[in-house]
Write a protein that holds these residues in place. Structure first.
Motif, PDB file in Angstrom:
ATOM      1  N   UNK A 104       0.579  -1.139  -0.145  1.00  0.00           N
ATOM      2  CA  UNK A 104      -0.229  -0.154   0.220  1.00  0.00           C
ATOM      3  C   UNK A 104       0.631   1.709   0.458  1.00  0.00           C
ATOM      4  N   UNK A 105       0.564   2.061  -0.438  1.00  0.00           N
ATOM      5  CA  UNK A 105       1.092   3.505  -0.704  1.00  0.00           C
ATOM      6  C   UNK A 105       1.701   4.110   0.567  1.00  0.00           C
ATOM      7  N   UNK A 106       2.336   3.903   1.322  1.00  0.00           N
ATOM      8  CA  UNK A 106       2.356   5.125   2.513  1.00  0.00           C
ATOM      9  C   UNK A 106       3.742   5.031   2.609  1.00  0.00           C
ATOM     10  N   UNK A 107       3.895   6.178   3.136  1.00  0.00           N
ATOM     11  CA  UNK A 107       5.404   7.498   3.382  1.00  0.00           C
ATOM     12  C   UNK A 107       6.241   6.593   3.797  1.00  0.00           C
ATOM     13  N   UNK A 108       7.244   6.407   4.025  1.00  0.00           N
ATOM     14  CA  UNK A 108       8.413   5.618   4.813  1.00  0.00           C
ATOM     15  C   UNK A 108       8.263   6.764   6.282  1.00  0.00           C
ATOM     16  N   UNK A 109       8.598   5.289   7.052  1.00  0.00           N
ATOM     17  CA  UNK A 109       7.928   5.396   8.456  1.00  0.00           C
ATOM     18  C   UNK A 109       9.303   5.520   9.464  1.00  0.00           C
ATOM     19  N   UNK A 110       9.227   6.324  10.297  1.00  0.00           N
ATOM     20  CA  UNK A 110       9.892   6.440  11.930  1.00  0.00           C
ATOM     21  C   UNK A 110       9.632   6.515  12.919  1.00  0.00           C
ATOM     22  N   UNK A 111       9.576   6.146  13.910  1.00  0.00           N
ATOM     23  CA  UNK A 111       9.468   6.088  14.886  1.00  0.00           C
ATOM     24  C   UNK A 111      10.537   6.067  16.003  1.00  0.00           C
ATOM     25  N   UNK A 112      10.258   6.601  17.628  1.00  0.00           N
ATOM     26  CA  UNK A 112      11.372   6.781  18.754  1.00  0.00           C
ATOM     27  C   UNK A 112      10.325   8.007  19.697  1.00  0.00           C
ATOM     28  N   UNK A 113      10.490   7.586  20.999  1.00  0.00           N
ATOM     29  CA  UNK A 113      10.637   7.523  22.271  1.00  0.00           C
ATOM     30  C   UNK A 113      10.300   9.138  22.772  1.00  0.00           C
ATOM     31  N   UNK A 114      11.428   9.934  21.785  1.00  0.00           N
ATOM     32  CA  UNK A 114      11.378  11.240  21.928  1.00  0.00           C
ATOM     33  C   UNK A 114      11.676  11.808  20.831  1.00  0.00           C
ATOM     34  N   UNK A 115      11.351  12.906  20.700  1.00  0.00           N
ATOM     35  CA  UNK A 115      11.395  13.967  19.411  1.00  0.00           C
ATOM     36  C   UNK A 115      12.534  14.160  18.349  1.00  0.00           C
ATOM     37  N   UNK A 116      13.242  14.690  20.306  1.00  0.00           N
ATOM     38  CA  UNK A 116      14.791  14.798  19.284  1.00  0.00           C
ATOM     39  C   UNK A 116      15.706  13.795  18.392  1.00  0.00           C
ATOM     40  N   UNK A 117      15.100  12.652  18.509  1.00  0.00           N
ATOM     41  CA  UNK A 117      15.832  11.435  18.063  1.00  0.00           C
ATOM     42  C   UNK A 117      15.909  12.020  16.749  1.00  0.00           C
ATOM     43  N   UNK A 118      14.525  12.394  16.248  1.00  0.00           N
ATOM     44  CA  UNK A 118      13.869  11.766  15.000  1.00  0.00           C
ATOM     45  C   UNK A 118      15.069  13.568  14.245  1.00  0.00           C
ATOM     46  N   UNK A 119      15.881  14.207  14.663  1.00  0.00           N
ATOM     47  CA  UNK A 119      16.843  14.742  14.386  1.00  0.00           C
ATOM     48  C   UNK A 119      17.964  13.966  13.109  1.00  0.00           C
ATOM     49  N   UNK A 120      18.444  12.487  13.374  1.00  0.00           N
ATOM     50  CA  UNK A 120      19.406  11.820  12.896  1.00  0.00           C
ATOM     51  C   UNK A 120      18.166  11.769  11.726  1.00  0.00           C
ATOM     52  N   UNK A 121      17.310  11.924  11.064  1.00  0.00           N
ATOM     53  CA  UNK A 121      16.994  11.789  10.023  1.00  0.00           C
ATOM     54  C   UNK A 121      17.362  12.676   9.149  1.00  0.00           C
TER      55      UNK A 121
END
Length: 362
Positions: A104-121
């Motif tokens: 199904x056409x779903x965006x690439x998804x990232x998961x983390x317990x803290x929002x600051x971890x998404x800075x590695x994206x």
């Protein structure tokens, strides 16, 4: 028939499902209501084999109602939707993996317990849409333009609300450029209806909420979601991005806004599913030979796309005749606590409805 509805606090004034409960009662069926958020429930007595023909859940993600529904399923009772299907979409991280692995056409998804971890994206994937994995009703969903904005505070009205971040898992997906309009597709036990509305990420974009025709591509995607997750009553949020449709959320038992005769149709669907079982319990659907958009189902005044392999539940009309019932209302014993049926509100006091959003459960 005897049915039990689980209704949590967020929906205590909502027409969906309260109007469905009243409609089923008017048709002569006994409907018991449990309020998981504000009552003591003797589960040993309330949940037992043979006590109800089906249990129906309208609850927030992470709420106590899902545990009660799972308890009902554990003793062999029919649940609407199938409890395994509900668990699969209530966890947005899990739903993204299931959907994407199914093509199904779903965006690439990232998961983390803290929002600051998404800075590695990688910065090239910003802006991101960040939301709680167990969020509902669009709460705490935000658009993060750049990595340095990840720690911006949540809006005050979202803080502490059900579905707001509080140490739980978060997910992030690259923002899909779009016109500011969401397409919401509702599945009602074999039929699909599409609604166009304003995206909650673009509240300034003026869009009149209205029913719109389904294209064959959108119909195929929505039908496949019902098949993959085993859902009978569900909603799908779809964005029309530069590379085609993208699924950004899936939820069980949504509001069915703009679905014609929604209360009668959903009520008839609940009865049909209670009698014959749900998709997750062996009556699965098929998308093969899905009809093209624009061809209304026979007997309908408004188009609704039927899913091939799944019949519409009783072809509900605006004022249907009362469906067959296993017992006359006068012969049905009065429900005992904690079961209660909510009274109809006075006509002069309209029930408030939560704003439409992209979160689970809506």
């Amino acid at each position: 028939m005897r049915l039990c509805f689980l209704v949590e606090e967020q929906y205590r004034h909502d027409g969906m499902p309260l109007d469905v409960i009243r409609q089923l009662g008017a048709w002569g069926h006994q409907v018991d209501v449990l309020w998981p958020g504000r009552s003591l429930i003797p589960i040993s007595e309330a949940i037992r084999a043979g006590s109800h023909d089906a249990w129906v859940l309208k609850t927030v993600s992470g709420g106590p109602g899902l545990t009660l529904l799972e308890a009902a399923a554990s003793v062999g009772l029919t649940t609407v939707n199938d409890v395994r299907a509900i668990r699969g979409v209530r966890d947005k991280a899990l739903a993204a993996v299931i959907a994407r692995s199914s093509g199904l056409p779903v965006p690439v998804t990232y998961a983390a317990a803290r929002p600051e971890e998404f800075a590695e994206i990688p910065a090239a994937e910003f802006p991101l849409v960040v939301k709680p994995a167990d969020g509902s009703s669009g709460r705490a969903v935000r658009l993060v333009a750049t990595p340095d904005r990840l720690l911006d505070p949540v809006e005050p009205e979202d803080a502490g609300a059900p579905g707001a971040p509080g140490g739980e898992l978060l997910i992030a997906q690259p923002y899909v450029p779009n016109s500011g309009t969401d397409l919401k597709v509702y599945g009602v036990a074999g039929q699909l209806y599409a609604t166009e509305r304003c995206s909650p990420l673009h509240p300034a974009h003026a869009v009149r909420e209205r029913q719109v025709p389904l294209t064959p591509e959108i119909a195929r995607i929505a039908a496949e979601i019902g098949t993959v997750f085993g859902l009978d009553l569900y909603g799908v949020d779809i964005l029309l991005g530069p590379d085609g449709p993208v699924v950004v959320d899936i939820n069980d038992f949504p509001s069915f806004r703009q679905v014609p005769d929604a209360v009668a149709r959903v009520s008839a669907a609940v009865l049909e599913l209670a009698r014959n079982g749900t998709a997750g319990q062996g009556s699965g659907s098929s998308t093969a030979g899905f009809p093209t958009a624009g061809s209304p189902t026979a007997g309908q005044s408004t188009p609704g796309q039927p899913i091939a392999g799944r019949s519409a539940p009783g072809q509900a009309k605006a004022t249907p005749a009362a469906p067959a019932t296993t017992s006359a209302p006068s012969a049905t014993p009065a429900p005992t606590p904690p079961f209660t049926v909510p009274p109809a509100p006075p006509a002069a006091t309209p029930r408030p409805r939560p704003a439409a959003s992209i979160g689970g459960g809506r």
